[in-house]
Design a protein around this motif. Structure first.
Motif, mmCIF file in Angstrom:
data_model
loop_
_atom_site.group_PDB
_atom_site.id
_atom_site.type_symbol
_atom_site.label_atom_id
_atom_site.label_comp_id
_atom_site.label_asym_id
_atom_site.label_seq_id
_atom_site.Cartn_x
_atom_site.Cartn_y
_atom_site.Cartn_z
ATOM 1 N N UNK A 256 56.024 93.057 14.645
ATOM 2 C CA UNK A 256 55.509 93.697 16.135
ATOM 3 C C UNK A 256 53.843 94.810 16.444
ATOM 4 N N UNK A 257 53.782 95.326 15.207
ATOM 5 C CA UNK A 257 52.678 96.167 14.852
ATOM 6 C C UNK A 257 51.829 95.346 14.447
ATOM 7 N N UNK A 258 51.275 94.285 13.999
ATOM 8 C CA UNK A 258 50.020 93.275 13.839
ATOM 9 C C UNK A 258 49.772 92.589 15.451
ATOM 10 N N UNK A 259 50.864 92.303 16.077
ATOM 11 C CA UNK A 259 50.603 91.529 17.163
ATOM 12 C C UNK A 259 50.593 92.579 18.487
ATOM 13 N N UNK A 260 50.759 93.530 18.563
ATOM 14 C CA UNK A 260 50.530 95.075 19.249
ATOM 15 C C UNK A 260 48.655 95.538 19.171
ATOM 16 N N UNK B 175 51.111 85.461 19.945
ATOM 17 C CA UNK B 175 51.575 84.609 18.352
ATOM 18 C C UNK B 175 51.725 85.459 17.085
ATOM 19 N N UNK B 176 52.287 85.516 16.478
ATOM 20 C CA UNK B 176 52.497 85.796 15.343
ATOM 21 C C UNK B 176 53.378 85.978 13.939
ATOM 22 N N UNK B 177 53.156 84.911 13.089
ATOM 23 C CA UNK B 177 54.201 84.128 12.526
ATOM 24 C C UNK B 177 53.936 85.155 10.716
ATOM 25 N N UNK B 178 54.836 85.976 10.712
ATOM 26 C CA UNK B 178 54.834 86.640 9.189
ATOM 27 C C UNK B 178 55.879 85.294 8.362
ATOM 28 N N UNK C 253 52.065 84.036 25.349
ATOM 29 C CA UNK C 253 53.207 83.617 24.652
ATOM 30 C C UNK C 253 54.753 83.266 24.871
ATOM 31 N N UNK C 254 55.242 84.695 25.211
ATOM 32 C CA UNK C 254 56.672 85.604 25.652
ATOM 33 C C UNK C 254 56.595 84.667 26.821
ATOM 34 N N UNK C 255 56.219 84.388 27.744
ATOM 35 C CA UNK C 255 56.082 84.281 29.342
ATOM 36 C C UNK C 255 55.988 82.975 29.759
ATOM 37 N N UNK D 49 56.550 79.060 29.041
ATOM 38 C CA UNK D 49 57.266 78.427 27.715
ATOM 39 C C UNK D 49 56.410 77.327 27.505
ATOM 40 N N UNK D 50 55.704 77.100 28.604
ATOM 41 C CA UNK D 50 54.208 75.423 28.314
ATOM 42 C C UNK D 50 53.278 75.985 26.273
ATOM 43 N N UNK D 51 53.080 77.455 26.570
ATOM 44 C CA UNK D 51 52.339 77.624 26.090
ATOM 45 C C UNK D 51 53.101 78.324 24.479
ATOM 46 N N UNK D 52 54.808 78.532 24.381
ATOM 47 C CA UNK D 52 55.029 78.774 23.589
ATOM 48 C C UNK D 52 55.260 77.600 22.948
ATOM 49 N N UNK D 53 56.311 76.556 23.207
ATOM 50 C CA UNK D 53 56.689 75.418 23.176
ATOM 51 C C UNK D 53 55.511 75.181 22.040
ATOM 52 N N UNK D 54 54.059 74.489 22.496
ATOM 53 C CA UNK D 54 52.600 74.258 22.061
ATOM 54 C C UNK D 54 53.264 75.109 20.463
ATOM 55 N N UNK D 55 52.653 76.211 20.601
ATOM 56 C CA UNK D 55 52.486 77.024 19.654
ATOM 57 C C UNK D 55 53.047 76.696 18.022
ATOM 58 N N UNK D 56 54.917 76.658 18.664
ATOM 59 C CA UNK D 56 55.957 76.055 17.817
ATOM 60 C C UNK D 56 55.676 74.739 17.658
ATOM 61 N N UNK D 57 55.455 73.825 18.438
ATOM 62 C CA UNK D 57 55.365 72.528 17.425
ATOM 63 C C UNK D 57 53.936 72.580 16.631
#
Length: 78
Positions: free
Chosen positions: A14-18, A30-33, A61-63, A65-73
Motif C-alpha cells: 500500500x505504501x508503494x502504491x500511495x 495497480x501494484x503486485x508484489x 483501477x479499484x473502481x 471493473x474494466x480496467x481492473x479486469x484488463x490488469x488481472x488478465x
C-alpha cells in the motif's frame, strides 16, 4: 525507500502504491508484489523460492471493473 525497515507485506504494498500515486498523479495504480523471504526458506516452510503475493489497486483501477479486469488478465498471461 520503504523496505529498509521491518514491515508487514500488505502495508509495504500500500505504501508503494500511495507513493507512486502521490508523485505521478496517475488516474489509477495497480501494484503486485511477489517477494521471496529468506526467513521462509531457512525455517518454517523450509522450501527455497517460496513467495507470497499481495496487491493494491487505487483510484480507477479499484473502481472501474474494466480496467481492473484488463490488469488481472495481463498478469495471468505472464
Amino acid at each position: 525507500m520503504f523496505s529498509h525497515r521491518l514491515h508487514i507485506q500488505e502495508r509495504l504494498t500500500k505504501q508503494v502504491a500511495r507513493a507512486i500515486s502521490g508523485v505521478l498523479k496517475p488516474q489509477g495504480v495497480s501494484i503486485l508484489m511477489q517477494p521471496s523471504y529468506l526467513c521462509m526458506a531457512m525455517r518454517g516452510v523450509q522450501k527455497v523460492g517460496n513467495t507470497t503475493i499481495t496487491g493494491c489497486m487505487l483510484r480507477y483501477m479499484q473502481s472501474r471493473a474494466i480496467d481492473r479486469e484488463e490488469f488481472l488478465e495481463l498478469l495471468h498471461r505472464t
